[in-house]
Structure formats: C-alpha cells, structure tokens
Design a protein around this motif. Structure first.
Motif, mmCIF file in Angstrom:
data_model
loop_
_atom_site.group_PDB
_atom_site.id
_atom_site.type_symbol
_atom_site.label_atom_id
_atom_site.label_comp_id
_atom_site.label_asym_id
_atom_site.label_seq_id
_atom_site.Cartn_x
_atom_site.Cartn_y
_atom_site.Cartn_z
ATOM 1 N N UNK A 259 0.825 -1.214 0.000
ATOM 2 C CA UNK A 259 0.000 0.000 0.000
ATOM 3 C C UNK A 259 0.854 1.257 0.000
ATOM 4 N N UNK A 260 1.932 1.220 0.784
ATOM 5 C CA UNK A 260 2.841 2.366 0.856
ATOM 6 C C UNK A 260 3.498 2.620 -0.498
ATOM 7 N N UNK A 261 3.970 1.588 -1.168
ATOM 8 C CA UNK A 261 4.609 1.709 -2.483
ATOM 9 C C UNK A 261 3.602 2.216 -3.519
ATOM 10 N N UNK A 262 2.393 1.690 -3.484
ATOM 11 C CA UNK A 262 1.360 2.154 -4.419
ATOM 12 C C UNK A 262 1.039 3.630 -4.193
ATOM 13 N N UNK A 263 0.939 4.044 -2.932
ATOM 14 C CA UNK A 263 0.682 5.459 -2.632
ATOM 15 C C UNK A 263 1.816 6.347 -3.140
ATOM 16 N N UNK A 264 3.063 5.911 -2.940
ATOM 17 C CA UNK A 264 4.208 6.686 -3.455
ATOM 18 C C UNK A 264 4.164 6.787 -4.973
ATOM 19 N N UNK A 265 3.851 5.687 -5.642
ATOM 20 C CA UNK A 265 3.755 5.689 -7.104
ATOM 21 C C UNK A 265 2.678 6.631 -7.600
ATOM 22 N N UNK A 266 1.525 6.589 -6.965
ATOM 23 C CA UNK A 266 0.423 7.463 -7.348
ATOM 24 C C UNK A 266 0.778 8.930 -7.110
ATOM 25 N N UNK A 267 1.398 9.211 -5.980
ATOM 26 C CA UNK A 267 1.811 10.588 -5.677
ATOM 27 C C UNK A 267 2.829 11.073 -6.705
ATOM 28 N N UNK A 268 3.753 10.229 -7.107
ATOM 29 C CA UNK A 268 4.754 10.604 -8.112
ATOM 30 C C UNK A 268 4.092 10.920 -9.445
ATOM 31 N N UNK A 269 3.156 10.096 -9.858
ATOM 32 C CA UNK A 269 2.447 10.339 -11.115
ATOM 33 C C UNK A 269 1.665 11.654 -11.048
ATOM 34 N N UNK A 270 0.973 11.913 -9.958
ATOM 35 C CA UNK A 270 0.205 13.149 -9.812
ATOM 36 C C UNK A 270 1.107 14.382 -9.813
ATOM 37 N N UNK A 271 2.195 14.319 -9.085
ATOM 38 C CA UNK A 271 3.109 15.468 -9.025
ATOM 39 C C UNK A 271 3.737 15.718 -10.396
ATOM 40 N N UNK A 272 4.132 14.653 -11.093
ATOM 41 C CA UNK A 272 4.686 14.806 -12.438
ATOM 42 C C UNK A 272 3.665 15.460 -13.364
ATOM 43 N N UNK A 273 2.434 15.030 -13.303
ATOM 44 C CA UNK A 273 1.373 15.629 -14.118
ATOM 45 C C UNK A 273 1.165 17.095 -13.806
ATOM 46 N N UNK A 274 1.182 17.438 -12.524
ATOM 47 C CA UNK A 274 1.013 18.839 -12.128
ATOM 48 C C UNK A 274 2.168 19.707 -12.618
ATOM 49 N N UNK A 275 3.396 19.214 -12.493
ATOM 50 C CA UNK A 275 4.565 19.968 -12.962
ATOM 51 C C UNK A 275 4.488 20.169 -14.473
#
Length: 164
Positions: free
Chosen positions: A24-40
């Motif tokens: 769950x922790x790894x999935x949350x990190x992956x999702x956060x990375x994708x969202x932040x990349x999209x925002x940038x």
C-alpha cells in the motif's frame, strides 16, 4: 492448533498483514509521483502559454505605436512635406524575448509585422497609407523616414521603417 502454549504440534498460518502495508505504501508513493509529475508538466505548459500571451500583448502595444508613426508620416508626406523623420524608442525585448519589426507587402496591401522566434509569436497590422512603405528593424528604436528626391517620376520615394 493447541492452546497449551507448548508450541508443539502447532502450525502457524502465514501472516500477510505486514506485506499489505508495504505494498500500500509503495502504491501510494507511485500514485503521488504520477500526480506530481502531471502537475509539474501542466504548470510548465501553462507558464509557456502565459508567456506567449504576454509577448503577444506587448507586441501589440509596440506595433500600435509604430503604426501610428507610419500613419503620421504618411499624412505629412501627403500634405507636401519633403522630409519626415519620426523616431520612437521601443523596448529591446518583450517578456525577455528579442523581436523583429518588418514591413511586408501581400496582395498589394502593406503590413507591419512584429515577431519573436522563441517562442514563435507574430503580430500583423495593416498599414493604410498612400505612400509606399518598406523596412526592417529590431527592438531598441525605430525611425520612420521619408526623403523626397524631388523627382516627380521617381518610384524610389517611400517611407522607410528602420532601426534607430
């Protein structure tokens, strides 16, 4: 499983609770990375679009001033002036980008064109004048000039937009 606490004859069931927390922790990190990349990425695109809008707006302001000078020079020439020189100080850059000023003739119509290369922005103004007009300049200063050669048949008499 026996409840005597001796540990003999007891089979322990596999415990997967710790694994699900890590996954769950790894999935949350992956999702956060994708969202932040999209925002940038989206913010970068937005900033570039805003820069183009600012450049276009500034080119319009500069261009309107030059068009007014060309119109004023044309009216003076049509009124009989033998020499006209109108100098205008303009910014060397718009929103940090250098730009060029040129006169184009397309289909018998004269246009003042201001453009930048990076980003590629172009603004065109129709020049409604009776005197032929030509020229090229860049930011920093523009001179609209006319010199009557005195030859009534001379095709060389024209307004010139040049750097100055």
């Amino acid at each position: 499983m026996s409840g005597d606490g001796s540990g003999q004859g007891t089979a322990l069931a596999p415990d997967r609770r710790g694994v699900s927390t890590a996954v769950g922790y790894v999935l949350n990190l992956g999702l956060a990375t994708v969202l932040i990349t999209g925002l940038v990425f989206a913010a970068g695109t937005h900033v570039e679009q805003e820069r183009e809008t600012v450049i276009r707006s500034e080119l319009v302001v500069v261009g309107e001033g030059i068009v007014a000078d060309v119109g004023a020079a044309d009216r003076l020439v049509q009124g009989g002036a033998e020499e006209v020189r109108i100098r205008r100080t303009i910014p060397e850059r718009v929103a940090g980008a250098p730009y060029a000023v040129r006169v184009e003739t397309t289909g018998g119509e004269d246009y003042l064109v201001l453009s930048t290369r990076d980003p590629s922005v172009e603004v065109r103004f129709e020049l409604v004048v009776e005197t032929p007009v030509s020229g090229v300049a860049s930011g920093g200063g523009v001179v609209v000039e006319y010199v009557d050669t005195g030859d009534a048949d001379a095709d060389g008499d024209a307004l010139e937009v040049r750097g100055g």
